[in-house]
Structure formats: C-alpha cells, structure tokens
Design a protein around this motif. Structure first.
Motif, PDB file in Angstrom:
ATOM      1  N   TYR A   6      -5.900  12.961  -7.760  1.00  0.00           N
ATOM      2  CA  TYR A   6      -6.508  12.518  -6.503  1.00  0.00           C
ATOM      3  C   TYR A   6      -7.700  11.598  -6.783  1.00  0.00           C
ATOM      4  N   ASP A   7      -8.594  12.034  -7.663  1.00  0.00           N
ATOM      5  CA  ASP A   7      -9.775  11.230  -7.981  1.00  0.00           C
ATOM      6  C   ASP A   7      -9.395   9.916  -8.652  1.00  0.00           C
ATOM      7  N   ARG A  10      -7.929   7.658  -5.948  1.00  0.00           N
ATOM      8  CA  ARG A  10      -9.020   7.248  -5.057  1.00  0.00           C
ATOM      9  C   ARG A  10      -9.843   6.138  -5.698  1.00  0.00           C
ATOM     10  N   ILE A  13      -7.857   2.952  -5.483  1.00  0.00           N
ATOM     11  CA  ILE A  13      -7.907   2.383  -4.128  1.00  0.00           C
ATOM     12  C   ILE A  13      -9.237   1.667  -3.926  1.00  0.00           C
ATOM     13  N   GLU A  14     -10.305   2.281  -4.387  1.00  0.00           N
ATOM     14  CA  GLU A  14     -11.634   1.670  -4.275  1.00  0.00           C
ATOM     15  C   GLU A  14     -11.666   0.325  -5.019  1.00  0.00           C
ATOM     16  N   LEU A  50      -3.017   4.348  -9.393  1.00  0.00           N
ATOM     17  CA  LEU A  50      -2.598   3.850  -8.083  1.00  0.00           C
ATOM     18  C   LEU A  50      -1.288   3.076  -8.195  1.00  0.00           C
TER      19      LEU A  50
END
Length: 85
Positions: A6-7, A10, A13-14, A50
């Motif tokens: 998840y991290d 994330r 995505i950032e 990602l």
C-alpha cells in the motif's frame, strides 16, 4: 521507507502525480524527496510498484498476458520514436 505494498503504491501515485503535473512540479517533488530521504530509491520502488499494479490490472481487463502488454508498449514507443526522427 515503504514497508508494505500500500505504501509503495501510494508513493508511486504521488510521484506520478508530480510527473503529470509538469517539469517544474516534478523537479520540486524530486528535490523534496531527495532532501527528506537522502536518495530517490523509494521513489523508484514506488513507481515500479504502481506500474506493476497497473500492468496486472490491464492484463485482467484485456485477458492478455502481462508480457504481451509490455511488448505492445515497447513496440508502440519504438514506432513513435522512429516517426519523430
């Protein structure tokens, strides 16, 4: 450091949000990450996570193997580069 998927995703995505926002914002983002982490390894890891997730999703949606999708992308990029030259 990102400790779970998840991290990692994330963070990817950032990073990709900064990338699609333009060169100035991407440069600022990368400078901030480098200053806070000391390196950009986590950004690369997040972008990879990602991409892997998106590739898996594309494979499920199209029914094509992930390797075939990667080959199609590579061929498309090659054709685009040849046209631009």
């Amino acid at each position: 450091m990102a400790t779970n998927d998840y991290d990692r995703v994330r963070l990817g995505i950032e990073a990709m949000t900064a990338y699609t926002s333009g060169n100035d914002l991407m440069a600022q983002y990368m400078a901030q990450r480098r200053a806070s982490d000391g390196s950009l390894d986590q950004v690369a890891d997040g972008a990879t996570a990602l991409c892997a997730l998106l590739l898996r999703q594309m494979s499920r949606m199209t029914g094509k193997p992930e390797q075939e999708i990667l080959q199609e992308i590579a061929h498309s990029l090659n054709r685009t580069e040849q046209r631009e030259q």
